[in-house]
Design an enzyme around this catalytic site. Structure first.
Site, PDB file in Angstrom:
ATOM      1  N   GLY A  84      -1.013   7.912  -5.786  1.00  0.00           N
ATOM      2  CA  GLY A  84       0.123   7.156  -6.317  1.00  0.00           C
ATOM      3  C   GLY A  84      -0.160   6.558  -7.691  1.00  0.00           C
TER       4      GLY A  84
ATOM      5  N   PHE B  99       0.850  -1.193   0.000  1.00  0.00           N
ATOM      6  CA  PHE B  99       0.000   0.000   0.000  1.00  0.00           C
ATOM      7  C   PHE B  99       0.880   1.237   0.000  1.00  0.00           C
ATOM      8  CE2 PHE B  99      -3.122  -2.691   2.605  1.00  0.00           C
ATOM      9  CZ  PHE B  99      -3.917  -2.988   1.514  1.00  0.00           C
ATOM     10  N   GLU B 100       0.401   2.286  -0.692  1.00  0.00           N
ATOM     11  CA  GLU B 100       1.241   3.481  -0.833  1.00  0.00           C
ATOM     12  C   GLU B 100       1.456   4.225   0.482  1.00  0.00           C
ATOM     13  OE1 GLU B 100      -0.923   5.641  -3.847  1.00  0.00           O
ATOM     14  OE2 GLU B 100      -1.987   6.808  -2.360  1.00  0.00           O
ATOM     15  N   GLY B 101       0.662   3.921   1.506  1.00  0.00           N
ATOM     16  CA  GLY B 101       0.897   4.523   2.822  1.00  0.00           C
ATOM     17  C   GLY B 101       2.232   4.094   3.427  1.00  0.00           C
TER      18      GLY B 101
END
Lengths: 317, 256
Positions: free
Chosen positions: B134, B53-55
């Protein structure tokens, strides 16, 4: 866009980088933010948003701030509506996918009252990283050929001198001020961040001033017992403010999750009318209550306990 | 409208997308149907599927019933192998560790370009959308699966704005622009699974979902789409697939 290297070095050299106590009030820290400053926000979307400091800047009626953040949620709405910022640089701007597109963002950008400068997520991160590294730009293989890059006057393309491959160059970003909220730090500003790190370490290194809000101030001895957990070094930090629930109604990893009931109520206010709704919200939660604890009181004890129970559960097996 | 029995369009999207993800792959997933489908794939056939995940999350198992409002909250980190900064997790795409990127989209065109920035003229948009997040990075740097509802207004000849590049203007244009890796692999809709021609890079129908005709796909597509007269029909979602999906999203957060 990119400042000459020696200017950056001079600003850093002029800062008091000694191991000294920096604990102050939110209002005192607000004096470190000047009108027209570029202010970078730590956290991402609904996480570790420096809400208490943002609320203070809004209450103090700062003007013309240029805001940058990885992803902007409800705080972006409030910065537009309060008149504090007419220019937000981010990769994604809305409350969160479950609430749909921000009507406030739409209203302000579609009527050209404010600007949403869109960069890709990684590009923003690499801009902060270049700023943190003291170099003027970072090459990347992202954003090539897209409309996103086409809208940005400050990106350049380069054929790599080694391979001949096409690269996108991203200008370094050294914000005037960074606002960052963490789980704990000491009085000097050594900050430890649990869980998701986002872009915060790079932002702190890149910025010319850092205002740190923290759930808890701990002793320097405690920091020294686990120095591997320290993600932001004290000498980048100019102000430390202890603000429990300082991201509310957003989340702070391991401590509280988003205050969902409150965020649903906010979305409902905005849905009726973006400007009137957000103004009403500001009156009620930002301008009305004098202190942060009074504000938390309005969010309500049951919302707070619910968010806290969920927040702590991340450490359950 | 298409008659479906026993499942919604969103559920169909999630199940069909999950089937495209293979055990052992590394998948970079966006919020919504992608997150749900990747989590579903882990539970159905891919316990060794690594989700990013881009987090800043590598290899989590999201808890059923606790879906996050974005990929940046602590709920995304449950049982993860590693947490890292946003910039570093996205750089894994650039370094080449990710097999497939997986996201949704507001508008797509015949070459798989995605728009999540502006509806209408970017200088005077009818709707300012939330932006790339993203998405641009993922689609620039890896092979992509996109999941979206099949509607004429979403499947357009040319997107109003290229937020996330597919094959740009087709043939070799993507590579010529400097995007030497990745590209659109499949688009999963509630009507069909779509692929891209090897040379022209135009979208084409690979398989039709149960009960869907070629004519229905044409009626819901804003450009001339090639449909193999021999195109097979996908297997309908099984009771087990739907049951696991329901367990993951009992509140219909993503599958309303």
């Amino acid at each position: 866009m990119v400042q000459p290297y020696l200017n950056l070095r001079e600003k850093t050299a002029a800062r008091d980088r000694s191991l000294r106590e920096k604990v102050m009030s939110l209002e005192a820290a607000a004096s470190l933010v000047g009108d027209g400053n570029h202010v970078a926000l730590g956290g991402c979307t609904l996480s570790r948003t420096p809400m208490a400091m943002i609320r203070t800047l809004i209450r103090e009626k700062k003007k013309n701030l240029k805001i940058s953040r990885s992803i902007v949620s409800t705080e972006g709405d409030l910065l537009y509506v309060s008149g504090v910022s007419q220019h937000i640089m981010t990769s994604w701007f809305s409350q969160g996918i479950v609430w749909g597109i921000s009507k406030v963002m739409r209203h302000y950008t579609e009527t050209k009252q404010a600007r949403f400068e869109e960069w890709s997520h990684m590009s923003i991160g690499l801009r902060f990283r270049a700023g943190a590294m003291g170099i003027p730009f970072m090459p990347t293989r992202s954003m090539l050929g897209s409309g996103v890059a086409g809208q940005l006057p400050d990106v350049e393309e380069l054929d790599c001198p080694y391979t001949g491959e096409r690269l996108m160059l991203l200008p370094a970003l050294n914000p005037d001020v960074a606002l960052i909220h963490v789980q704990r730090c000491d009085a000097y500003g050594n900050a430890q961040i649990d869980g998701l790190q986002f872009m915060d370490a790079d932002i702190a290194m890149a910025a010319n001033r850092v205002i740190l809000t923290t759930e808890r101030i701990v002793s320097n001895d405690q920091i020294r017992r686990a120095p591997d957990q320290t993600k932001i070094p004290f000498f980048t930090v100019d102000a430390v403010i202890e603000v429990p629930y300082g991201s509310a109604p957003h989340e702070c990893y391991g401590m509280y999750e988003p205050f969902f009931v409150h965020l649903d109520q906010y979305a409902e206010l905005i849905r009726k009318d973006p400007v009137i709704g957000a103004t009403e919200y500001l009156e009620r939660y930002y301008y009305g209550p004098e202190s942060w604890s009074e504000y938390l009181g309005l969010l309500g004890i049951s919302n707070m306990l619910d968010a806290t129970r969920r927040g702590r559960s991340i450490y359950d097996d | 409208m298409i008659e479906r029995s026993g499942y919604t369009a969103s559920e169909l999207l999630a199940v069909m997308s999950a089937r495209l993800l293979m055990d052992g792959q590394c998948v970079f997933a966006g919020v919504g149907i992608p997150l749900l489908a990747a989590t579903l794939a882990q539970r159905l056939h891919g316990p060794g599927l690594t989700i990013l995940f881009e987090g800043g999350v590598l290899g989590p198992f999201v808890v059923p019933g606790e879906l996050p409002p974005s990929t940046n909250e602590q709920r995304c980190t449950k049982r993860a192998n590693m947490l890292l900064s946003i910039t570093d997790v996205l750089l894994l795409l650039q370094r080449g560790y990710v097999d497939v990127g997986f996201m949704g989209g507001a508008q797509i065109d015949q070459y798989g370009n995605l728009n999540s920035s502006f509806i209408g003229d970017p200088d005077a948009p009818a709707i300012r959308l939330p932006g790339t997040g993203g998405g641009n990075d993922i689609s620039s740097l890896t092979q992509m699966i996109v999941a979206m509802k099949h509607e004429k207004r979403r499947f357009v000849e040319k997107v109003d704005f290229v937020t996330s590049p597919g094959y740009l203007e087709g043939t070799t244009h993507r590579r010529d622009s400097g995007l030497v890796s990745g590209g659109m692999y499949r688009v999963v809709t509630d009507l069909a699974i779509l692929a891209f021609d090897g040379v022209t890079k135009r979208m084409k129908v690979e398989t039709l979902h149960p009960g869907v005709t070629a004519e229905q796909v044409r009626d819901n597509t804003g450009f001339d789409i090639w449909i193999d007269p021999e195109a097979k029909t996908t297997e309908p979602p099984s009771a087990n697939e739907l049951a696991v999906l329901n367990e993951l999203d009992p509140d219909r957060l993503y599958t309303a």
